[in-house]
Write a protein that holds these residues in place. Structure first.
Motif, short mmCIF file in Angstrom:
data_model
loop_
_atom_site.label_atom_id
_atom_site.label_comp_id
_atom_site.label_asym_id
_atom_site.label_seq_id
_atom_site.Cartn_x
_atom_site.Cartn_y
_atom_site.Cartn_z
N ALA A 9 0.82 -1.24 0.10
CA ALA A 9 -0.15 -0.03 0.04
C ALA A 9 0.84 1.07 -0.03
CB ALA A 9 -0.96 0.19 1.04
N GLN A 10 1.90 1.11 0.91
CA GLN A 10 2.96 2.39 0.94
C GLN A 10 3.63 2.65 -0.56
OE1 GLN A 10 5.85 2.12 3.89
NE2 GLN A 10 6.32 4.26 3.59
N HIS A 11 3.89 1.48 -1.35
CA HIS A 11 4.63 1.45 -2.32
C HIS A 11 3.80 2.20 -3.54
CE1 HIS A 11 6.72 0.25 -6.01
NE2 HIS A 11 5.55 -0.06 -6.41
N TYR A 12 2.23 1.70 -3.35
CA TYR A 12 1.49 2.36 -4.43
C TYR A 12 1.17 3.88 -4.24
CZ TYR A 12 0.81 -1.93 -7.16
OH TYR A 12 1.01 -3.11 -7.87
N ARG A 13 1.10 4.01 -2.66
CA ARG A 13 0.88 5.38 -2.42
C ARG A 13 1.98 6.55 -2.76
NH1 ARG A 13 -0.25 4.43 2.28
NH2 ARG A 13 1.79 5.04 3.32
N ILE A 14 3.39 5.66 -2.87
CA ILE A 14 4.34 6.74 -3.29
C ILE A 14 4.48 6.97 -4.90
CG2 ILE A 14 6.81 6.67 -3.33
CD1 ILE A 14 6.96 5.46 -0.51
N THR A 15 4.13 5.73 -5.42
CA THR A 15 3.98 5.84 -6.83
C THR A 15 2.74 6.65 -7.40
OG1 THR A 15 4.70 3.35 -6.99
CG2 THR A 15 3.84 4.08 -8.89
N TYR A 16 1.82 6.71 -6.62
CA TYR A 16 0.61 7.63 -7.25
C TYR A 16 1.31 9.12 -6.83
CZ TYR A 16 -2.32 3.98 -9.28
OH TYR A 16 -2.70 3.18 -9.75
N ALA A 18 4.10 10.15 -6.81
CA ALA A 18 5.03 10.39 -8.04
C ALA A 18 4.42 10.83 -9.42
CB ALA A 18 6.29 9.40 -8.22
N TYR A 19 3.36 10.05 -9.61
CA TYR A 19 2.60 10.36 -10.84
C TYR A 19 1.88 11.51 -10.98
CZ TYR A 19 -1.12 9.96 -14.26
OH TYR A 19 -1.94 10.20 -15.43
N LEU A 43 10.20 9.94 -14.66
CA LEU A 43 9.71 8.57 -14.94
C LEU A 43 10.45 7.51 -14.32
CD1 LEU A 43 8.19 6.89 -17.13
CD2 LEU A 43 9.92 7.01 -18.87
N LYS A 44 11.51 7.52 -13.77
CA LYS A 44 12.27 6.25 -12.87
C LYS A 44 11.49 6.12 -11.58
CE LYS A 44 15.62 10.12 -11.61
NZ LYS A 44 16.97 10.61 -11.94
N TYR A 45 10.71 7.15 -11.18
CA TYR A 45 10.20 6.83 -9.86
C TYR A 45 8.53 6.18 -10.12
CZ TYR A 45 13.57 9.99 -8.20
OH TYR A 45 15.02 10.70 -7.85
N LEU A 46 8.38 6.03 -11.21
CA LEU A 46 7.09 5.62 -11.69
C LEU A 46 7.11 4.01 -12.35
CD1 LEU A 46 5.73 8.74 -13.90
CD2 LEU A 46 5.01 7.76 -11.38
N LEU A 47 8.11 3.70 -12.83
CA LEU A 47 8.16 2.44 -13.48
C LEU A 47 9.66 1.72 -13.18
CD1 LEU A 47 6.18 3.36 -16.71
CD2 LEU A 47 5.21 1.90 -14.79
N ASN A 48 9.43 0.28 -12.97
CA ASN A 48 10.72 -0.18 -13.29
C ASN A 48 11.17 -0.96 -14.62
OD1 ASN A 48 11.50 -0.21 -10.57
ND2 ASN A 48 10.32 -2.07 -10.26
N TYR A 49 12.20 -0.36 -15.27
CA TYR A 49 12.54 -0.64 -16.42
C TYR A 49 13.88 -0.57 -16.85
CZ TYR A 49 12.77 4.36 -17.65
OH TYR A 49 13.04 5.43 -17.48
#
Length: 289
Positions: A9-16, A18-19, A43-49
């Protein structure tokens, strides 16, 4: 288990979060270069690639976005530059997840030997009657999961809308520039047309003045000649009428000499008329030449 759920949950909260920063930055962008700058930042904070490749349809071409971490570029490419798996995506739209990774995606900037069990993910998204192709390379050290597809779609939607906005603005600017050039051309041609019309008016005015002068001269000559011819002609007509009244002797001795004189005078006058008319004709021909 609760700790894992909290971490997710914390990961997705940080991701959103960042978005949100990424989307706000994109909304303020007015050019492609500004979009790329915002992508490098967020972008580097939104996706792993390891690599992302995005194609957005623009009429008969594609807007091509390539990302290798902070090495991000954007340009227009033709249909011939589309890779085989992307052509398949355009046809059937079926998502791809495969360990087979075309070397063209890496563009010499990344080696497969450096990656741990790399995989290629690819999707075809339909946006406003246009297709957006997205392909992504990840591995075990930089993993991409199915749960990340939602944030990828948000990023894709945001970029598609911004690129379309910029594309339409550029088209509008080009058309406005074309209209401005057309207006300048029309204005210039109108100026030339007005100049030609004014010149024609002056030519017509000058020709009219010349014609009036010539007509006045011809009328003067005509009146003068008519007067000069009329006098001997009147005497000849009077003598002819007297021939019927007087006897032969009087006609021979008095009328015939006067008739001869009047005829000779009229001949002189007619020669003068012909000479004057000939001179005017010569002048007119000379002026025309």
């Amino acid at each position: 288990m609760a700790t894992l759920t909290n971490n997710i949950a914390q990961h997705y909260r940080i991701t959103y979060e960042a978005y949100s920063k990424f989307a706000n930055g994109i909304n303020r962008c007015g050019t492609i270069s500004e979009v790329i700058k915002d992508l490098r930042l967020h972008l580097k904070y939104l996706l792993n690639y390891h690599a992302i490749r995005m194609l957005l349809q623009q009429e008969d071409e594609f807007l091509f976005l390539s990302a290798f971490r902070n090495d991000i570029s954007c340009r227009i490419i033709s249909k011939t530059a589309v890779l085989a798996f992307e052509e398949q995506l355009l046809k059937d739209g079926v998502p791809i997840k495969t360990p087979v990774i075309p070397q063209e995606i890496l563009k010499g900037k990344l080696s497969l030997e450096q990656l741990q069990n790399p995989e290629l993910w690819a999707w075809s998204f339909q946006k406003n009657e246009r297709k957006v192709l997205v392909s992504l390379v990840a591995d075990e050290n930089t993993p991409f999961a199915y749960g990340d597809v939602e944030i990828l779609k948000l990023v894709t939607d945001c970029l598609e809308a911004k690129f379309q906005e910029i594309f339409l603005k550029n088209q509008l600017a080009e058309k406005n520039a074309s209209l401005a050039d057309a207006y300048k051309t029309i204005k210039l041609k109108n100026g030339k047309i007005r100049e030609i019309v004014e010149n024609q008016k002056e030519v017509i005015k000058e020709r009219t003045r010349e014609i009036v002068q010539k007509n006045e001269k011809l009328l003067h000559i005509s009146a003068l000649n008519a007067h000069n011819v009329r006098e001997p002609l009147s005497r000849i007509q009077g003598i002819i009428q007297l021939l019927e009244v007087f006897d032969d002797k009087t006609c021979r001795e008095e009328l015939f000499p006067k008739l001869v004189t009047s005829v000779e005078e009229m001949d002189v006058v007619l020669k003068e008329v012909i000479e004057m008319a000939s001179q005017e004709l010569v002048k007119l021909k000379a002026e025309k030449i």
